[in-house]
Design an enzyme around this catalytic site. Structure first.
Site, short mmCIF file in Angstrom:
data_model
loop_
_atom_site.label_atom_id
_atom_site.label_comp_id
_atom_site.label_asym_id
_atom_site.label_seq_id
_atom_site.Cartn_x
_atom_site.Cartn_y
_atom_site.Cartn_z
N LYS A 215 0.83 -1.21 0.00
CA LYS A 215 0.00 0.00 0.00
C LYS A 215 0.86 1.26 0.00
O LYS A 215 0.63 2.21 -0.75
CB LYS A 215 -0.92 -0.02 1.23
N CYS A 269 -3.26 11.07 1.03
CA CYS A 269 -2.63 9.77 0.79
C CYS A 269 -1.23 9.92 0.22
O CYS A 269 -0.25 9.56 0.86
CB CYS A 269 -3.50 8.96 -0.16
N1 SAJ Z 1 -1.27 14.85 -9.28
C1 SAJ Z 1 -0.43 15.57 -10.09
N2 SAJ Z 1 -0.03 15.03 -11.26
C2 SAJ Z 1 -0.43 13.80 -11.68
C3 SAJ Z 1 -1.29 13.06 -10.85
C4 SAJ Z 1 -1.69 13.60 -9.64
O1 SAJ Z 1 -0.03 16.70 -9.76
O2 SAJ Z 1 -0.04 13.39 -12.78
C5 SAJ Z 1 -1.71 15.40 -7.98
C6 SAJ Z 1 -3.21 15.64 -7.88
O3 SAJ Z 1 -3.56 16.87 -8.44
C7 SAJ Z 1 -3.43 15.57 -6.40
C8 SAJ Z 1 -2.42 14.52 -5.94
O4 SAJ Z 1 -1.45 14.45 -6.97
O5 SAJ Z 1 -3.13 16.80 -5.78
C9 SAJ Z 1 -2.99 13.14 -5.68
O6 SAJ Z 1 -3.98 12.82 -6.64
P1 SAJ Z 1 -4.17 11.35 -7.27
O7 SAJ Z 1 -5.39 11.42 -8.12
O8 SAJ Z 1 -2.95 10.89 -7.93
O9 SAJ Z 1 -4.38 10.39 -6.01
P2 SAJ Z 1 -5.34 10.40 -4.71
O10 SAJ Z 1 -4.57 10.99 -3.57
O11 SAJ Z 1 -6.68 10.96 -5.00
O12 SAJ Z 1 -5.51 8.82 -4.48
C10 SAJ Z 1 -4.34 8.02 -4.33
C11 SAJ Z 1 -4.43 6.85 -5.32
N3 SAJ Z 1 -3.15 6.15 -5.37
C12 SAJ Z 1 -2.52 5.88 -6.54
O13 SAJ Z 1 -2.94 6.26 -7.62
C13 SAJ Z 1 -1.26 5.08 -6.43
C14 SAJ Z 1 -5.54 5.90 -4.91
O14 SAJ Z 1 -5.56 4.74 -5.74
C15 SAJ Z 1 -5.36 5.46 -3.43
O15 SAJ Z 1 -6.40 4.59 -3.02
C16 SAJ Z 1 -5.40 6.72 -2.58
O16 SAJ Z 1 -4.30 7.55 -2.98
C17 SAJ Z 1 -5.28 6.28 -1.13
O17 SAJ Z 1 -6.32 6.27 -0.45
O18 SAJ Z 1 -4.20 5.89 -0.70
#
Ligand code: SAJ
Length: 433
Positions: A215, A269
């Site tokens: 995780k 997360c």
């Molecule tokens: N972000 C970027 N660039 C990207 C992708 C994301 O700047 O290319 C930023 C987003 O804007 C945001 C942050 O990263 O601020 C996180 O967003 P996210 O959509 O990547 O992830 P979360 O935090 O909504 O959810 C994550 C997910 N983990 C992964 O993709 C590995 C989700 O599957 C998990 O279940 C969740 O964390 C968790 O609960 O741990």
């Protein structure tokens, strides 16, 4: 519980993961008791309503509560399966705080009976499930715990993390693959049989410590890769390049897939979980630690750029587009956009207007700054500078003609047709990150 009958389930913690999980288990035909320390949350759910925003969750909760499959309370009650989904924040030194997990374990221990299954879902440092086992065994010496002797245990204990994306929780809870980590292989088999009742994705069994690390690794992997994109955007700024163009071209390579730069990493997360690995192995994690620094540093880079842009145009009215931590959700926790907008509001006061269709009002830190909230049309009609902080679809759909004549700082790259460089183009338009 007979092996063919549906277990009664107690879900401890009714937040972003616990409530949807409780509702889906109830939909699968189990009787579910949800437990939360907040009386207001319990009352809301018992009315068939919800306290968080998530696609389709309202209808699902209303239905399962109405037919008596889900009810909520502030105290744990006897069940066949216990699912613990409570927060695991970190403290000021980035050390994980598992006190909520241990408190939930103590409460569950009081009502355990032989044959019960205890499952931890909260993101946790490696070794937490074993600590939970030790705590339960100390509280209930009458029950044989798993993995301590060769005797068949009275109870099963497993770690089964969720992987859902806010905004797609119900779909991903059902369809994503899952790691099921047992304290012993027998524990994993018991937990597997439970998850198969409501998960359509593949459930892969392993040991509890590997599942805990998996995780953390998933979110650290994402953080490191976003850091690479964010670092590139700062380099591109320095070199006068359009980072979006460079990434678009590089991603045409069959083995390159660079993620998207933004104003930093938000949410509860990805910006948190990597610290759990660093804390567990501080000497061995320079890359993971640096990635955290790069992503946090990106927020300050954006603040610096935005500040300079607004300061250089003292007559201009400024719209900050978005406060959420990512697109199309109403979650403002640990949001870089919110920090950037609030910092500008404190410095420039009433010149700053915020557009956030997912917020009914501005967060507390905007009070007394003079900054206000307007809708997108007002921003397009009345503001001279647009600072894009969140890639909401509604912002993405604004055509170039409606941005004509405005200074744009697009931290998300949602408007690839926005002129960025060339003769006669103001310096601000060239900002690439
Ligand atoms: N972000 C970027 N660039 C990207 C992708 C994301 O700047 O290319 C930023 C987003 O804007 C945001 C942050 O990263 O601020 C996180 O967003 P996210 O959509 O990547 O992830 P979360 O935090 O909504 O959810 C994550 C997910 N983990 C992964 O993709 C590995 C989700 O599957 C998990 O279940 C969740 O964390 C968790 O609960 O741990």
């Amino acid at each position: 519980m007979k092996s063919d009958s549906k277990p009664d389930v107690c879900v401890v913690g009714l937040g972003y993961i616990g409530l949807p999980t409780a509702a889906i288990i109830a939909r699968a035909g189990c009787k579910v008791r949800g437990v939360d320390i907040a009386q207001a949350v319990v009352d809301t759910i018992n009315r068939g309503e919800i306290h968080i925003e998530e696609v389709d969750l309202d209808g699902l909760v209303q239905g399962v509560v109405a037919r008596g499959a889900l009810s909520a309370a502030t105290a744990v009650s006897p069940a066949d399966v216990f699912v613990i989904a409570v927060p695991t924040p970190f403290d000021a030194n980035h050390a994980p705080d598992i006190s909520h997990v241990l408190a939930a374990g103590r409460a569950v221990a009081q009502v355990l009976k032989p044959g019960d299954i205890v499952i931890l879902e909260s993101t946790s440092p490696v070794g937490t499930t074993e600590r939970l086992r030790d705590l339960i065994c100390a509280a209930r010496p009458d029950l044989k715990g798993p993995g301590l002797t060769n005797a068949v245990a009275d109870i099963a204990i497993a770690y089964c993390p969720e992987r859902v994306l806010p905004g797609r929780i119900l779909e991903e809870l059902t369809n994503n693959d899952r790691s099921i980590g047992g304290i012993t292989p027998r524990c994993a088999r018991k937990a597997l049989a439970f998850y198969k009742r409501f998960v359509r994705g593949t459930c892969v069994t392993t040991d509890a410590r590997s599942a805990e690390m998996t995780k953390l690794v998933e979110n650290a992997y994402r953080d490191v890769n976003i850091a690479f994109a964010n670092e590139l955007s700062i380099v591109a700024d320095r070199m006068g390049l359009d980072v979006w163009e460079v990434i678009r071209l590089a991603n045409r390579h069959p083995r390159v897939n660079i993620l998207t730069p933004g104003p930093g990493v938000g949410g509860h997360c990805i910006a948190v979980d990597p610290w759990f690995i660093v804390h567990g192995a501080p000497e061995e994690t320079p890359l993971i630690r640096t990635a955290r620094g790069v992503n946090d540093g990106k927020i300050h880079h954006v603040i610096g750029r935005a500040d300079a842009l607004v300061a250089a145009h003292p007559e201009a009215r400024v719209a900050c587009l978005g406060l959420a931590f990512k697109a199309n959700i109403d979650d403002f926790r640990e949001s870089p956009a919110r920090l950037v907008a609030a910092t500008l509001a404190r410095r420039f006061g009433a010149r700053i207007q915020v557009v956030e269709p997912y917020a009914a009002g501005l967060p507390r830190e905007f009070e007394g700054t003079g900054a206000g909230q307007i809708d997108l049309d007002e921003a397009l009609e009345g503001c001279d500078i647009l600072i894009v902080l969140v890639d909401h679809d509604i912002f993405r759909s604004v055509p170039l003609a409606e941005r004509a004549g405005k200074l744009v700082y697009d931290t998300r790259g949602i408007w690839p047709d926005q002129p960025r460089a060339g003769a006669g183009v103001p310096q601000a338009l060239r900002l690439a990150s």
